[in-house]
Write an enzyme that holds these catalytic residues in place. Structure first.
Site, PDB file in Angstrom:
ATOM      1  N   LYS A 164      39.256  12.625  17.333  1.00 22.53           N
ATOM      2  CA  LYS A 164      40.363  13.400  17.919  1.00 22.53           C
ATOM      3  C   LYS A 164      40.501  14.747  17.201  1.00 22.53           C
ATOM      4  CE  LYS A 164      42.670   9.048  19.040  1.00 22.53           C
ATOM      5  NZ  LYS A 164      43.574   8.011  18.537  1.00 22.53           N
ATOM      6  N   VAL A 192      43.249  12.319  23.149  1.00 29.37           N
ATOM      7  CA  VAL A 192      43.884  12.623  21.863  1.00 29.37           C
ATOM      8  C   VAL A 192      45.376  12.333  21.941  1.00 29.37           C
ATOM      9  CG1 VAL A 192      44.326  14.408  20.130  1.00 29.37           C
ATOM     10  CG2 VAL A 192      42.200  14.462  21.463  1.00 29.37           C
ATOM     11  N   LYS A 246      37.213   9.939  23.571  1.00 32.96           N
ATOM     12  CA  LYS A 246      37.153  10.897  22.451  1.00 32.96           C
ATOM     13  C   LYS A 246      35.814  10.830  21.727  1.00 32.96           C
ATOM     14  CE  LYS A 246      39.815   7.946  21.944  1.00 32.96           C
ATOM     15  NZ  LYS A 246      40.863   6.972  21.934  1.00 32.96           N
TER      16      LYS A 246
HETATM   17  N1  HSE Z   1      43.126   2.816  18.437  1.00 26.75           N
HETATM   18  C1  HSE Z   1      43.815   4.059  18.601  1.00 26.75           C
HETATM   19  C2  HSE Z   1      45.096   4.042  17.798  1.00 26.75           C
HETATM   20  C3  HSE Z   1      44.161   4.369  20.012  1.00 26.75           C
HETATM   21  O1  HSE Z   1      45.430   3.037  17.159  1.00 26.75           O
HETATM   22  O2  HSE Z   1      45.774   5.057  17.771  1.00 26.75           O
HETATM   23  C4  HSE Z   1      42.981   4.863  20.790  1.00 26.75           C
HETATM   24  O3  HSE Z   1      42.445   6.007  20.199  1.00 26.75           O
END
Ligand code: HSE
Length: 435
Positions: free
Chosen positions: A204, A131, A104
């Site tokens: 995202k 996303v 992303k």
């Molecule tokens: N670190 C992100 C989250 C997942 O906690 O949703 C990867 O984008």
């Protein structure tokens, strides 16, 4: 017929992809009509322990055994980061390979360059896994809702912060306690800043805004605010007002018409709303289309197999279109022929309700002085509560909910109130009533 895949990166998600391709080979063959084969996977260190053992000869440390390898039709970039991922993706497209990526940050910052190259090369760049993990939101916007003018999109797009917020809300943990718990459970990373400061969710949001409105906002034009200033007392007040607090990613047409508002910040939302019930590491998105009405999607936003589910879904989609559309025009990859260079509305123009908490000295004239400031700035107060004296400082919490007001006026009023000698710590959380 056989579709051959190469992976750039064999960490958690890469190993999940290898596992699905191998253990569900028959299922995928039945659905696609021909088999998939994982030919090569690029790793940094050949001897590292991984979540799923690859077949002999698959692992390599040389990315050019995947990129530019004429045997491999689909390159899955799962290494993350900007470089060398960007260069390898551009090389793969130039070499006539299709690309599936979960990156992303790369697409949100270098998407125009990558999609331009893909269009020139007549190749696909798919990014469902970038996303909201397993949730098919890219496909929903690009295909299912394509007949719609999208009016608004509200998302919980980061599982780590949603887990922290859920713990603060349910058990009155402090931010630091909830973060430590999240790290111990393996959700938050050792350096959690990209999640807690909102950058991960902002990347995202940029991609979803492009799909929904045909505008790829610049990250620097988006108001991005993380969760580290939230305190248990704010969750308790939110509950008294009938709200819950969520880190919300928002892109919507201002007042239903425009310009486009794109912002990411903690927000209070009515506790009966579907998004309010999305807790823990789950993600969710509410999309309002002019014809479809409200569409609600929810599911795991991260993790080995949920993310691999989206990556393999994209591989299958590429394999299908690769065969059926190889000699015809490819549809635009972000679902729009041209992305518009439209400016995002400045945050100062947003028209929202606000929750404000001031730590104040409990003495005559303080409330009327603060409310006077808000009155002068054209801000109408909807509710006021004062309680909760801090025994260490003697200060009390003066909490106000405003009617809808211009962000610019609100910030000016808060800045003025903060200068008052009787006012200490101040918190501001936006209220989303119309989602
Ligand atoms: N670190 C992100 C989250 C997942 O906690 O949703 C990867 O984008």
């Amino acid at each position: 017929m056989l579709t051959k895949i190469g992976l750039l990166g064999y960490g958690n998600v890469g190993a999940g992809v290898a596992r699905l391709v191998k253990t569900e080979a028959q299922l995928l063959d039945d659905k696609l009509g021909w088999p998939l084969s994982l030919v090569k996977a690029v790793v940094r260190n050949l001897s590292a322990n991984r979540g799923f053992a690859s077949d002999p000869g698959v692992l390599t440390t040389d990315p050019h055994e995947v990129v530019g390898n004429p045997e491999i039709q689909v390159v899955c970039e799962l290494m993350g980061g900007i470089e060398p991922a960007r260069t390898l993706i551009l090389e793969a497209l130039s070499a006539g390979q299709h690309v599936v990526t979960a990156n992303k940050a790369l697409l949100a910052t270098h998407g125009i360059e990558i999609f331009k190259k893909a269009a020139e090369a007549n190749r696909d760049v798919m990014f469902e896994a970038a996303v909201a993990g397993a949730i098919p939101v890219i496909r929903t916007l690009k295909e299912g809702l394509t007949a719609n003018r999208i009016q608004s999109l509200y998302g919980i797009l980061n599982g780590t912060t949603n887990h922290i917020i859920s713990r603060m809300s349910k058990d009155a943990l402090t931010f630091q306690e909830a973060l430590a718990e999240s790290q111990a459970a393996g959700y938050a990373e050792a350096d959690p800043s990209s999640d807690i400061d909102g950058l991960d969710a902002a990347h995202k949001l940029v991609l979803l805004s492009a799909l929904a409105y045909g505008v790829l906002p610049r990250l620097e034009d988006i108001h991005v605010e993380g969760i580290s200033l939230l305190e248990p007392v704010d969750f308790a007040f939110a509950s008294e007002f009938g709200y819950v607090i969520k880190l919300l990613a928002i892109s919507c047409l201002h007042d239903g018409h425009g310009p486009l508002e794109v912002r990411l910040h903690p927000a209070m939302i009515p506790s009966g709303h579907l998004l309010a019930g999305v807790n823990g590491v789950m993600n969710a998105i509410m999309i309002r289309g002019h014809a479809s009405g409200d569409i609600f999607l929810s599911g795991p936003g991260a993790g080995m197999m949920p993310t691999a589910s989206s990556v393999v879904g994209d591989i299958i989609e590429v394999a299908r279109s690769h065969l059926s559309m190889a000699s015809t025009l490819r549809p635009p990859l972000l679902g729009w022929r041209n992305l518009k260079a439209e400016a995002v509305m400045p945050m100062s123009e947003a028209l929202l309700g606000y929750y404000l908490r001031f730590a104040v000295l409990d003495k005559p004239g303080v409330l009327s002085a603060i409310s006077g400031v808000f009155g002068r700035h054209n801000i109408s107060l909807a509710q006021v509560i004062q309680k909760g004296q801090d025994p260490r400082t003697g200060l009390v919490n003066l909490v106000m909910l405003t009617h809808r007001a211009l962000e610019r006026d609100l910030q000016a009023a808060v800045a003025e109130a903060r200068k008052m000698e009787t006012v200490g710590d101040t918190r501001l959380i936006r209220v989303e009533e119309s989602l």
